[in-house]
Each structure stands twice: as C-alpha cells, then as structure tokens.
Design a protein around this motif. Structure first.
Motif, PDB file in Angstrom:
ATOM      1  N   GLY A  44       0.843  -1.200   0.000  1.00  0.00           N
ATOM      2  CA  GLY A  44       0.000   0.000   0.000  1.00  0.00           C
ATOM      3  C   GLY A  44       0.871   1.240   0.000  1.00  0.00           C
ATOM      4  N   PHE A  48       1.294   4.077  -2.803  1.00  0.00           N
ATOM      5  CA  PHE A  48       1.063   5.462  -2.401  1.00  0.00           C
ATOM      6  C   PHE A  48       2.282   6.326  -2.723  1.00  0.00           C
ATOM      7  N   GLY A  52       0.533   8.016  -5.252  1.00  0.00           N
ATOM      8  CA  GLY A  52      -0.501   8.498  -4.347  1.00  0.00           C
ATOM      9  C   GLY A  52      -0.744   9.990  -4.369  1.00  0.00           C
ATOM     10  N   ASN A 310      10.727   4.568  -0.920  1.00  0.00           N
ATOM     11  CA  ASN A 310      10.962   5.577   0.101  1.00  0.00           C
ATOM     12  C   ASN A 310       9.770   5.670   1.046  1.00  0.00           C
ATOM     13  N   GLN A 311       8.578   5.573   0.460  1.00  0.00           N
ATOM     14  CA  GLN A 311       7.377   5.612   1.292  1.00  0.00           C
ATOM     15  C   GLN A 311       7.263   4.329   2.117  1.00  0.00           C
ATOM     16  N   GLN A 313       9.652   2.767   3.393  1.00  0.00           N
ATOM     17  CA  GLN A 313      10.501   2.918   4.579  1.00  0.00           C
ATOM     18  C   GLN A 313       9.767   3.676   5.673  1.00  0.00           C
ATOM     19  N   ILE A 314       8.916   4.622   5.257  1.00  0.00           N
ATOM     20  CA  ILE A 314       8.133   5.346   6.264  1.00  0.00           C
ATOM     21  C   ILE A 314       7.187   4.370   6.962  1.00  0.00           C
ATOM     22  N   ALA A 315       6.693   3.390   6.211  1.00  0.00           N
ATOM     23  CA  ALA A 315       5.821   2.371   6.807  1.00  0.00           C
ATOM     24  C   ALA A 315       6.627   1.317   7.562  1.00  0.00           C
TER      25      ALA A 315
ATOM     26  N   VAL B   6      -6.758   5.927  -2.282  1.00  0.00           N
ATOM     27  CA  VAL B   6      -5.564   6.727  -2.003  1.00  0.00           C
ATOM     28  C   VAL B   6      -5.691   7.406  -0.649  1.00  0.00           C
ATOM     29  N   LEU B   9      -5.223   4.887   2.081  1.00  0.00           N
ATOM     30  CA  LEU B   9      -3.817   4.516   2.280  1.00  0.00           C
ATOM     31  C   LEU B   9      -3.074   5.609   3.025  1.00  0.00           C
ATOM     32  N   ALA B  10      -3.353   6.826   2.635  1.00  0.00           N
ATOM     33  CA  ALA B  10      -2.686   7.957   3.291  1.00  0.00           C
ATOM     34  C   ALA B  10      -3.019   7.959   4.776  1.00  0.00           C
ATOM     35  N   VAL B  12      -3.937   5.400   6.636  1.00  0.00           N
ATOM     36  CA  VAL B  12      -3.262   4.282   7.302  1.00  0.00           C
ATOM     37  C   VAL B  12      -1.837   4.671   7.646  1.00  0.00           C
ATOM     38  N   LEU B  13      -1.172   5.278   6.664  1.00  0.00           N
ATOM     39  CA  LEU B  13       0.228   5.644   6.882  1.00  0.00           C
ATOM     40  C   LEU B  13       0.357   6.678   7.981  1.00  0.00           C
ATOM     41  N   PHE B  25      11.864  11.444  12.362  1.00  0.00           N
ATOM     42  CA  PHE B  25      12.328  10.736  11.172  1.00  0.00           C
ATOM     43  C   PHE B  25      13.768  11.107  10.889  1.00  0.00           C
ATOM     44  N   VAL B  59      13.322   5.698  10.254  1.00  0.00           N
ATOM     45  CA  VAL B  59      14.454   6.030   9.396  1.00  0.00           C
ATOM     46  C   VAL B  59      14.068   5.878   7.932  1.00  0.00           C
ATOM     47  N   ILE B  60      14.570   6.778   7.100  1.00  0.00           N
ATOM     48  CA  ILE B  60      14.468   6.622   5.642  1.00  0.00           C
ATOM     49  C   ILE B  60      15.889   6.667   5.099  1.00  0.00           C
ATOM     50  N   ALA B  74       8.858  13.835   2.286  1.00  0.00           N
ATOM     51  CA  ALA B  74       7.987  12.784   2.821  1.00  0.00           C
ATOM     52  C   ALA B  74       8.113  12.706   4.338  1.00  0.00           C
ATOM     53  N   ALA B  75       9.324  12.826   4.843  1.00  0.00           N
ATOM     54  CA  ALA B  75       9.542  12.749   6.285  1.00  0.00           C
ATOM     55  C   ALA B  75       8.897  13.941   6.984  1.00  0.00           C
ATOM     56  N   VAL B  78       5.095  13.760   7.742  1.00  0.00           N
ATOM     57  CA  VAL B  78       4.512  12.860   8.737  1.00  0.00           C
ATOM     58  C   VAL B  78       5.184  12.938  10.105  1.00  0.00           C
TER      59      VAL B  78
END
Lengths: 353, 336
Positions: A44, A48, A52, A310-311, A313-315, B6, B9-10, B12-13, B25, B59-60, B74-75, B78
C-alpha cells in the motif's frame, strides 16, 4: 490449439516480464511476512509513494526520465550484439560536457541553448562509447572490458573536474549552475519537487529508437550484425562500421540521460550524478526485452518501485526489500526459458486433464 | 473509487506513524545505515532519545542524491522532527525546510538558515589533530596516510587537522614524518577505500587515517589484511572494535550527542533555530579510549597528547581546518 500456443510465444515479450513482476512481488511478500512485516501495508505504501500524490507522481516520472534513456542505450546495444556496460561513463561525460556548455549559454535564447545542450550531451556520450566500439573493431578488445574501464576513467575525470577547475564556490563537489535559458521549463511544481520537460525528450527517444531499429536500413544492418555478424558481412554489411555506429548511438542515449539530470533536475554537475543509472539500464533493458516500448514500461516500473520504496521505509519496511524484488525480477526475466517451460507444462497439464 | 483508496492509504500511513508522542524521522545520506560511522552514530542518537523520551524513531535511507528532496519532504509531512545528516544534503534541506515551518529540523554538518532548522557543526580538526600527532609518534616507517571520502568542508577539516598534528609532531620532536593524502570520491565504496589504503601501504605508510564513512571500512580491512605493524585510524564513532589491535584509535565526532541534544531541545521546548558548534572542550570531539591498543603506546606520548588537548581547549593552539589556515599554521611553543 497450435494457434493458441503460437500466440502465446509471440506474446512472451509481455508474458515473461509480467509473470516475473508478479512472482517477485509474491516472493517479497513472503520475505516480509517472515521478518514480521505486513506486506499489504508495505505494498500500500509502495503504491502510495509511487502514485498516491502529485509530488509522488512527479518524483516517479523524474526518476523514470533518465532510466528510460539508459534502458534504451543498453537495449539498443543488445540488439546490435553489444553488451554496453559503460552507460554510466557515457552518461557522466554527456552530463559533464553539457553542463560546461550550459554555463556558457547565458547570452543565448532558450530555442538555441536547449537544442545545443541536447546535442552536446549526445555527442559527449557518443564519442565516449565510440572509443569502445573502435577498440573492438580495430583491436578486438571486448566491449564489456573496455566500457567498464571507461566508466572508471569517466568517474575520475568528473571527480577531478568538479573538485578542481570546474568547482562552484562553497566546498561541495559540484559545478557552477547552468544558465537559465539552458534549463528545461518546469511543467508542474509540487513543494520542492518539479516535473521537467525532460520526460518528453525521453518519450521522443523511445519513438525515435523504435523507428530506427524497426523501420530503417541502418537499424536493419545493426540488427543483422548483432544477429550473426558473419552472415551480415557475407550479405555486404560492414561489421566494423555498424559496431562503431551502434556503440555511438547507444552512448548518445546514455549521454542524453545525463543531460536530462543537468537540464531538468540539478541544473549543474553534482558529484556522483551518475549514481547507478547506467547499470539500472541493464536491468531495464532485460525486463523490457530490448524493445523500446517495453523499455519505457520497464523504466517506469523500476522508477515506481524506487519512488515507492521511500514511502515503504516510512511504513517501516527496509529499502532492501525493493532490491530483493528487483533481483528476483531480473532473475526470472533472464531465465525466461525456465519460466516458459514451466508455463508450458502447466498448460499441458490443463489440456490433458 | 481510486480517490478513496488513495485517501485510505494515506490515512493508514499517517495513523501508523503519528501517535500522541513526538515522531522523529531520520533521513540518511547515501552512505546509509551500517556505515559504522556517521549515519550509524546519528541513528544511535535518535535511538537514545527514543529510549529516554516518548519519541517514536523512524528512518528513511536515501538510495541516491536525487532522493534527498523527496525523502526530506515525505519525512517532514509525517513527523514532528526530521534529522538530516551530511553536508551533501544542505542544498536539498534549504529547499525543503522553509516549506514546513511547523516541522523542526536537526541538521548535522552543514548550515541552513531557517528558523525551524537547528544546525550542528563540529571542529573535526581538533580530534584529527590529536590522532595525527599520535600517528606521527607511532609510525615506524616515517610515513602516515590519509584517506578521505569526498573533499567537502567537514572532511577537509579532518584532513588539515590531521596534517597539522603530524606537522606539530615533526616540529616539536625534530622528526620528518610525511603524510600521503588521497580522496576516494565517495562515502559508500569500501572496496575503493581499501585499494587506496593498500596503495598507501605499498608506498611505505604504516598508519592510515580514513575519514570516508562507509568507504573507510575498507581502510580498516586493509590494515587487518596487511597484518602486524599496520594500523588504521577510525572516524566519527569508536571503530576500534571493528578490528581489535589494528585500529590504533578513532577520531570521534559525537554526532549521536548532537542528534540527542537536538531532539531533547524539542521535547523540552527549548528548540531554537541557529547553529551550534561542538568542540573538544564540550566533549563533542575526542579520541576513542583505545581499548585494544593502549598498551602499544609509550606513556610519555599520552602525556604529550594531554598537554596538546589542554592547549587546544585553552585556545593556545588553534588547529587549522582549511587549506589556507593550514598553510599559515605555525606550531606554537609547547612545553611537555
């Protein structure tokens, strides 16, 4: 019956990669369950991260742009019977030369400077690759060896240049910025990411390479040499000329990939700009079955799983999962005969039952 | 339909990562986790904070430089705190940070001027000076080596600090130890680090200092392969344990402390944008305790190092961190 089978084999260009992708996603899901992660959440996140949001899609397409070109570069080489591992070096030289020209473009209008940039990048990559082509023709040196060596030479030239004579002030290994007129316009901007017009150059290249390979005399000759050089020569086609030519076109495409990064993304030569895009080109050419349109899809696939990773990894799923997925896809595509045999058996069993 | 999917999913994340606590992060550079130095040290700082406070640590890892902007973005979307490490990320962070005024950024090794960015710099040259002095004192061949990653300011500070340490040893002890210096060109290529170290060994160096992140692990491996009489010097973290007896010491840069302090300031509400420089004085820089090699070094040398350390802390000895400063560097009169 026989007809159906024939159709199946004709379509294996599509069947094999799709089968490979699905299988690899499945295997990676098992790996994720084994390490205690939920594959549905992970996939997912992958979707995304790749599609997404506007920013995700932009990032995805920006990643796909150079990958389409390096994929075409390697794929065209394969069609000519050449294993061009040097796309990385050709990309670097193309990017470096076009950056240099780009910094001199301040007084030029965009309709002159953009074509000049593109041509410079292609010529840079083409000349670099032609060295390997010429060495093969004149001295019999295998292109795998020479292109790998030329990769190193290109990397070290670039390192020297952006740490020395062509370094922007500030201590980072990067060149000065190119002129505004030499940059691609941004089509869409979202946050700190943007989509450059480079994607159209890449898609145009797909069409041009398709026509070149499938519809022109030159493409026919290049393919003939790749298929069976001695038969081609017997038929009056020059091996030497076509080898150098194929290498040069392959290199031009790789050089163009580097130029895309300069004109659309970094606006300068940044240390380690090459990354692994040249080697990704090998993956992409394999998945795309050396077919220009297949390569475009394969590049988009790789860029999607990269952007999505990359996303992921956030999950909470490591980026290494993506490397596993990629590895399995390549394995399955490279051993497509195995896959075909397997599917053939399946079919037979169904028919017999 | 797709739109709802979408959005779901967003959700959930976002729900998965944002609870009541502070979400941190950490965005690595291309060296990534497992470099046993820079990135691992920063991650240790994040984990330290996670243990002590109500902080969720994530971590990313960045695959390539082009990932810096998307990953930071992205970090930032969130999380409450984003930890960015590495000078190479400076341009990307300067673009991303102003777009997320409510997210706090902790940046190591560079400076981004934005009210929501707390920058941490180090005086790497001070630690490098001490290990350089020690290397010069310990070499049997009269030659020591330096392997750098990419010549960016923090790594240059290591180089010139190290060379100044060797020069100081030469002047104070009437010796003539030479330094062989080279750059690998990347922070993530241990094989290249190893081959450069081997070539410095074959040119006669017996102690090589690597300030090259993951590439530096190749230096440690080369020292181990070369066997008795060869040493590597580690960087950023205490790397002595990686090859006990073959890593003479490590020039430590306490990235973990900086990251921890940054997160702490957010937790305690004292966060403010600006730049903090950590030095030998405040223990942000130092030498490893030399767990495996202490017995190899004669006592007087430890005494000399202590005197030099005090001179640096007192400001009597200013260690150069740039080429220009190094060329102008005069060794002060120091009595042991």
């Amino acid at each position: 019956m026989a007809n159906g089978l024939k159709k199946f084999y004709m379509n294996d260009k599509i069947v094999v990669p799709v089968f490979a992708v699905i299988t690899s996603l499945f295997i990676a899901a098992i790996v994720m369950i084994m390490i205690g992660k939920n594959p549905i959440v992970a996939y997912g996140a992958l979707l995304f991260g790749a599609f997404g949001t506007k920013g995700a899609l932009i990032n995805n397409l920006m990643k796909a742009t150079p990958l389409i070109l390096t994929g075409l570069s390697v794929g065209l080489g394969f069609r000519a019977g050449l294993f061009n591992i040097g796309a990385n070096g050709q990309l670097i030289i193309g990017a470096l030369l076009s950056t240099y020209i780009g910094t001199k473009m301040i007084a030029y209008p965009f309709y002159l400077s953009i074509p000049i940039m593109l041509i410079t990048g292609m010529v840079g990559g083409a000349l670099w690759a032609a060295i390997a082509g010429w060495l093969k023709v004149a001295r019999g040196a295998h292109e795998v060896i020479t292109t790998i060596m030329l990769n190193y030479v290109a990397v070290f030239i670039a390192n020297y240049v952006v740490n020395g004579p062509f370094q922007a002030p500030g201590g980072v290994p990067k060149s000065p910025e190119i002129a505004y007129s030499a940059r691609f316009p941004n089509l869409i901007t979202s946050g700190a990411t943007w989509l450059s017009a480079g994607i159209f150059v890449a898609l145009t290249a797909v069409v041009v390479v398709y026509i070149l390979i499938e519809k022109t005399k030159m493409g026919y000759e290049v393919k003939a040499v790749g298929f069976n050089p001695y038969a081609a020569e017997y038929g009056g086609i020059s091996i030497g000329r076509n080898t150098v030519m194929a290498m040069a076109i392959s290199g031009a495409l790789a050089g163009l990939a580097g130029t895309m990064q300069v004109m659309g993304l970094y606006y300068r030569y940044l240390g380690a700009l090459g990354g692994s895009m040249g080697f990704d080109g090998i993956t992409i050419a394999l998945i795309g079955q050396n077919d220009p349109i297949g390569i475009a899809f394969a590049a988009f696939l790789i860029s999607s799983i990269r952007a999505g990773s990359n996303q992921m990894q956030i999950a909470g799923v490591s980026k290494n999962i993506v490397i596993i997925i990629q590895g399995i896809i390549i394995f399955l595509v490279a051993t497509n005969r195995l896959v075909k045999t397997f599917m053939f058996w399946k079919r037979k069993e169904v028919e017999e039952a | 339909m797709r739109k709802y999917l979408v959005a779901f999913l967003a959700l959930v994340l976002v729900l998965g990562t944002i609870g009541m606590s502070i979400t941190v992060f950490f965005v690595t550079d291309t060296g990534g986790l497992g470099d046993k130095s820079f990135n691992d040290s920063a991650w240790a700082g994040v984990e330290m904070a996670a243990k002590k406070y109500d902080v969720t640590a994530n971590v990313i890892q960045s695959y390539e430089q082009a990932d810096y902007i998307p990953n930071l973005t992205a970090a930032a979307q969130v999380s409450d705190v984003v930890v960015a490490v590495g000078f190479m990320m400076q341009d990307a962070l300067a673009k991303v940070a102003p777009q997320f005024p409510n997210t706090k950024f902790i940046f190591i090794d560079g400076v981004v001027k934005s009210p929501n960015v707390e920058n941490f710099l180090f005086k790497e040259q001070q630690g490098a000076f001490l290990v350089g002095y020690l290397a010069a004192a310990m070499t049997k061949t009269g030659k020591v080596g330096y392997v750098g990653g990419i010549p960016i300011p923090p790594v240059l500070r290591y180089q010139y600090g190290y060379e100044a340490g060797v020069k100081t040893y030469n002047v104070l002890n009437g010796a003539n130890v030479q330094v062989l210096s080279g750059y690998v060109g990347s922070f993530d290529d241990p094989a290249a680090g190893k081959s450069m170290t081997n070539s410095q060994f074959s040119e006669g160096a017996d102690i090589v200092f690597a300030a090259a992140g993951l590439s530096g692990l190749g230096t440690i491996e080369a020292a181990k392969d070369a066997g008795k009489g060869h040493f590597a010097i580690g960087v950023d973290q205490d790397q002595d344990y990686l090859a006990p007896g073959y890593v003479l010491t490590s020039a430590m840069k306490r990235v973990n402390v900086a990251v921890f302090d940054g997160i702490k300031s957010v937790v305690e509400g004292t966060f403010k944008g600006g730049t903090i420089t950590l030095t030998l004085k405040d223990n942000g820089i130092g030498m490893s305790p030399m767990t495996y090699t202490k017995q190899l070094v004669p006592k007087p040398i430890f005494h000399q190092l202590d005197v030099l350390k005090k001179a640096i802390i007192d400001g009597k000895l200013v260690v150069p961190g740039t080429k220009e400063a190094f060329q102008a560097f005069q060794v002060p009169q120091i009595q042991f």
